[in-house]
Design an enzyme around this catalytic site. Sequence first.
Site, PDB file in Angstrom:
ATOM      1  N   CYS A 207       0.867  -1.183   0.000  1.00  0.00           N
ATOM      2  CA  CYS A 207       0.000   0.000   0.000  1.00  0.00           C
ATOM      3  C   CYS A 207       0.903   1.232   0.000  1.00  0.00           C
ATOM      4  O   CYS A 207       2.086   1.135  -0.333  1.00  0.00           O
ATOM      5  CB  CYS A 207      -1.001  -0.018   1.161  1.00  0.00           C
ATOM      6  SG  CYS A 207      -0.309   0.168   2.815  1.00  0.00           S
TER       7      CYS A 207
ATOM      8  N   ARG B  47      -3.432  -0.750   5.293  1.00  0.00           N
ATOM      9  CA  ARG B  47      -3.988  -1.809   4.443  1.00  0.00           C
ATOM     10  C   ARG B  47      -3.058  -3.006   4.264  1.00  0.00           C
ATOM     11  O   ARG B  47      -3.465  -4.151   4.483  1.00  0.00           O
ATOM     12  CB  ARG B  47      -4.358  -1.237   3.065  1.00  0.00           C
ATOM     13  CG  ARG B  47      -5.459  -0.192   3.139  1.00  0.00           C
ATOM     14  CD  ARG B  47      -5.641   0.511   1.817  1.00  0.00           C
ATOM     15  NE  ARG B  47      -4.503   1.394   1.539  1.00  0.00           N
ATOM     16  CZ  ARG B  47      -4.346   2.083   0.424  1.00  0.00           C
ATOM     17  NH1 ARG B  47      -5.232   1.993  -0.548  1.00  0.00           N
ATOM     18  NH2 ARG B  47      -3.299   2.870   0.258  1.00  0.00           N
TER      19      ARG B  47
ATOM     20  N   ASP C  81      -8.358   3.509   1.547  1.00  0.00           N
ATOM     21  CA  ASP C  81      -7.356   3.771   2.581  1.00  0.00           C
ATOM     22  C   ASP C  81      -8.082   4.292   3.822  1.00  0.00           C
ATOM     23  O   ASP C  81      -8.676   5.367   3.784  1.00  0.00           O
ATOM     24  CB  ASP C  81      -6.349   4.805   2.086  1.00  0.00           C
ATOM     25  CG  ASP C  81      -5.166   4.980   3.028  1.00  0.00           C
ATOM     26  OD1 ASP C  81      -5.243   4.514   4.187  1.00  0.00           O
ATOM     27  OD2 ASP C  81      -4.168   5.580   2.597  1.00  0.00           O
TER      28      ASP C  81
END
Length: 151
Positions: free
Chosen positions: A8, A14, A122
């Site tokens: 990420c 994440r 996100d």
Amino acid sequence: MTRILMVCLGNICRSPLAHGIMESKLSENHFYVDSAGTAAYHVGNAPDKRSIAVAKKHGLDISTQNARQFKVSDFDTFDYIYAMDQSNYKNIVSLARHPNDIEKVKLFLEANTAIQNKNMPDPYYGDESDFEYVYKLANKTCAIIAEGLKH
């Protein structure tokens, strides 16, 4: 041994969740899972406390992970590189040296045909419910990917 990398932006929300979830679904004797970020914002830091909390709530401990930045040598180390969104996918692919590198990179949510938007949201600027949503989405997608890897 099959090696899998989750990527990420900062490697604190994440990808650490996807890393921990995927690790829990695969045999450590046959699979190695890691995570990284395309940016160096949080190198050396533990995952976001909200990611740690949601993982713990679901029986996973990701607190010992440390953020690191994606590096070109990861193309040599990993068999599968999963980007959490299109922006990170582009950042990873821009570092590729040849077509074989690019072939290893996949958009994480591509594996989950039930999801229309293939960009994992996100949760960094959100609240606990955003982290819970990301956990559930990552859990379902990791289950799909893990099932495919076992066959």
